[in-house]
Design an enzyme around this catalytic site. Structure first.
Site, PDB file in Angstrom:
ATOM      1  N   SER A 191       0.811  -1.213   0.000  1.00  0.00           N
ATOM      2  CA  SER A 191       0.000   0.000   0.000  1.00  0.00           C
ATOM      3  C   SER A 191       0.849   1.270   0.000  1.00  0.00           C
ATOM      4  O   SER A 191       0.809   2.072   0.931  1.00  0.00           O
ATOM      5  CB  SER A 191      -0.945   0.004   1.214  1.00  0.00           C
ATOM      6  OG  SER A 191      -1.923   1.012   1.068  1.00  0.00           O
ATOM      7  N   VAL A 201       1.124 -15.794  -4.126  1.00  0.00           N
ATOM      8  CA  VAL A 201       0.128 -16.755  -4.598  1.00  0.00           C
ATOM      9  C   VAL A 201       0.714 -17.487  -5.798  1.00  0.00           C
ATOM     10  O   VAL A 201       1.115 -16.870  -6.786  1.00  0.00           O
ATOM     11  CB  VAL A 201      -1.189 -16.060  -4.967  1.00  0.00           C
ATOM     12  CG1 VAL A 201      -2.164 -17.062  -5.601  1.00  0.00           C
ATOM     13  CG2 VAL A 201      -1.823 -15.428  -3.740  1.00  0.00           C
ATOM     14  N   CYS A 225       4.141   6.075  -7.698  1.00  0.00           N
ATOM     15  CA  CYS A 225       4.383   7.247  -8.553  1.00  0.00           C
ATOM     16  C   CYS A 225       5.210   8.319  -7.842  1.00  0.00           C
ATOM     17  O   CYS A 225       5.700   9.252  -8.487  1.00  0.00           O
ATOM     18  CB  CYS A 225       3.055   7.843  -9.018  1.00  0.00           C
ATOM     19  SG  CYS A 225       2.081   6.741 -10.067  1.00  0.00           S
TER      20      CYS A 225
END
Length: 567
Positions: A40, A88, A44
């Protein structure tokens, strides 16, 4: 009924979808998995951390109230089970499970889901060249990469930097190295202009000239062959020579991370983006996807496009959060809006460039204007250059790009047209669009209205304009035989007439009707003024008098100077 939602990816879209869904269904369970150590964050902002404008790396991972968005924050504040350093490895759509591996320990776990969200993002495009694994060669794709780059520079062993690619990140990094660190920076670009694909040649040239004035060097139309060095980077070799460098940034775009989706049998486009509908559902109705891993609809062309932007990921994340909770929110598509800060110059755009419009099959024309961005009598004003792209016949506006020393003012113009583009505006809609006016902020006839008026004149055949790049080609070609008429007053046009007596002629626009006999009818006549307004008036005068080989330079001398054309 409470659900278990699993989210793969925790940078932009994942956290937004998780938090929105938990607000709507607090009783449901959300597990968010990401392979990176930190989650999170605002990727940019990396160039601004490297430059020092953002002093602490945690600033890119913090909320507005200075809480770091780490797993503990998501657990305690958002009631989301966020697991970093967890990859994953497989999706079983039949069993509705994902297999996850905890990277530090290698421990695997099978996690069931009712709904799954793929926020797998993108990866830097890898060039097929040798030397990418040398020390000192970096991509700009994570906070860890940002720390490594800044540490190298701060250690004092870097004097020169080569940047491969002149897109947004490449140019922002060039600014960071040249402005804040005073390094020798060279940008290498395969195409013949910077910001390829998002600006036309004239605006690109203006942006490049501004950066060159600040010390950044450019090597255009060069293909990188390899990166060389003994254990550590020493130079970049292209098809036209070598550039010595202590540090190299490779910034040649990104590709969607869609491998998991493809392996699970989820529909993926030929370009590699996960295919989603307007509800952000994949070909499996229990699996959503968004952000950098998906393709979206271009609302101007109606065709799929790939647009990896953090702002879009956040908007899509909210939509997915709504729909996980049983909503029916939709994401119609994009028009392709962007902006970038290049030292004191802002560059921005929305929709299609002229070249992009033609590739999409439009019979398009581009209109350029360079003028002051607010009332000319207000002491604090600056030049803004806008390029409006419209379709002949329908007069539909297809795009707008610009550069300006007043970046905030430019963004206002671009955002206005961006909001209109989904509704297929005509040139007349932009000519008459209402914008706020006061001399410190805008001109009474706003430059946005003016560029549309200029486009209207061109589409109606009342004005024949050429761009500054077309003027430069004529100026450099001694055999072109052009007869330039400078429509400004003598203090501005007179010195150039003295400097180039065979080619440059000063006839102020107010005197042209009386001096029309001085204008040759057997030569191509190029009309020049300061911004293009007086040269347009002169073109009307000469056309009315029977002249047929007459054109006006769009943007006038203001555009010529901004583009660095030596007259």
């Amino acid at each position: 009924m409470p659900q278990q939602v699993v989210i793969i990816g925790g940078v932009a879209l994942g956290p937004k979808a998780a938090c929105r869904f938990k607000r709507l269904e607090p009783e449901s369970n959300v597990i968010m998995l990401d392979r990176s150590p930190r989650i999170s964050y605002g990727g940019c902002g990396i160039p601004y951390y490297v430059s020092g404008e953002v002093s602490d790396i945690t600033g890119l991972q913090s909320t507005a109230f200075h809480m770091v968005r780490d797993p503990a924050f998501f657990r305690d504040v958002k009631d989301v089970d966020a697991r970093n350093e967890t990859e994953v490895t497989a999706i079983d759509r039949t069993a509705k499970t994902v297999t996850a591996r905890h990277l530090p320990t290698g421990r695997e776990e099978v996690i069931p889901y009712d709904k799954l969200v793929m926020a797998t993002g993108s990866s830097p495009r890898r060039l097929p060249i040798a030397g990418l694994d040398l020390a000192g060669v970096h991509t700009v794709d994570s906070l860890e990469a940002a720390e490594s780059i800044k540490a190298s520079v701060a250690a004092g062993g870097v004097g020169s930097v080569a940047i491969i690619g002149s897109g947004f990140i490449g140019l922002e990094m060039a600014v960071a190295f040249a402005d804040m660190w005073g390094l020798d920076v060279t940008v290498i670009e395969l195409f013949d202009q910077i910001l390829p694909g998002v600006t036309g040649p004239a605006l690109s040239t203006m942006a490049r000239k501004h950066m060159e004035e600040k010390g950044v060097a450019f090597r255009l139309s060069e293909q990188v062959a390899r990166i060389e060095g003994q254990g550590k980077v020493e130079r970049v070799v292209t098809d036209k020579g070598a550039i010595e460098a202590d540090l190299v940034i490779v910034s040649v775009g990104v590709v969607p991370n869609s491998g998991l989706a493809k392996a699970a049998g989820i529909a993926v486009s030929e370009r590699g983006g996960v295919i989603v509908d307007e509800y952000m559902r994949t070909s499996d109705p229990d699996i959503y996807a968004g952000g950098d891993c998906v393709e979206v609809k271009n609302l101007v062309t109606g065709q799929p496009m790939y647009l990896p932007l953090g702002s879009m990921a956040n908007r899509q994340g909210r939509i997915i959060g709504d729909n996980l909770a049983g909503g029916s929110s939709t994401f119609a598509g994009v028009v392709g809006s962007w902006c970038v800060k290049l030292f004191e110059l802002g560059a921005a755009g929305t929709g299609l460039t002229l070249a992009g419009a033609k590739r999409a099959g439009f019979d398009a024309v581009a209109t350029h204007i360079t003028a002051v961005d607010r009332a000319h009598f207000y002491p604090e004003h600056g030049l803004m250059s806008l390029e409006l792209v419209a379709e002949r016949g329908t007069r539909r506006v297809l795009g707008l790009q610009g550069v300006s020393v007043m970046g905030d003012a430019l963004i206002g113009k671009i955002n206005t047209v961006a909001a209109m583009l989904p509704y297929r505006p005509a040139v007349s809609d932009v000519s008459n669009v209402e914008v706020a006016y006061s001399p410190p902020f805008a001109a009474a006839m706003d430059i946005l209205n003016t560029v549309a008026n200029a486009a209207d004149n061109i589409l109606a055949g009342q004005n024949k304009g050429i761009s500054v790049t077309e003027f430069a080609a004529l100026w450099d070609d001694a055999a072109s035989g052009i007869h330039i008429i400078d429509c400004r007053e003598n203090p501005q046009g007179g010195p150039l007439e003295e400097k180039y007596p065979a080619r440059w002629h000063n006839i102020p626009q107010g005197q042209l009707r009386q001096r029309v006999s001085e204008v040759p009818k057997d030569k191509p006549v190029v009309l020049m003024c300061n911004t293009g307004a007086r040269s347009y008036e002169a073109l009307v005068t000469l056309t009315d008098a029977g002249f047929t080989q007459v054109v006006s330079v769009e943007g006038g001398m203001a555009a010529v100077k901004a583009a660095g054309i030596d007259v």
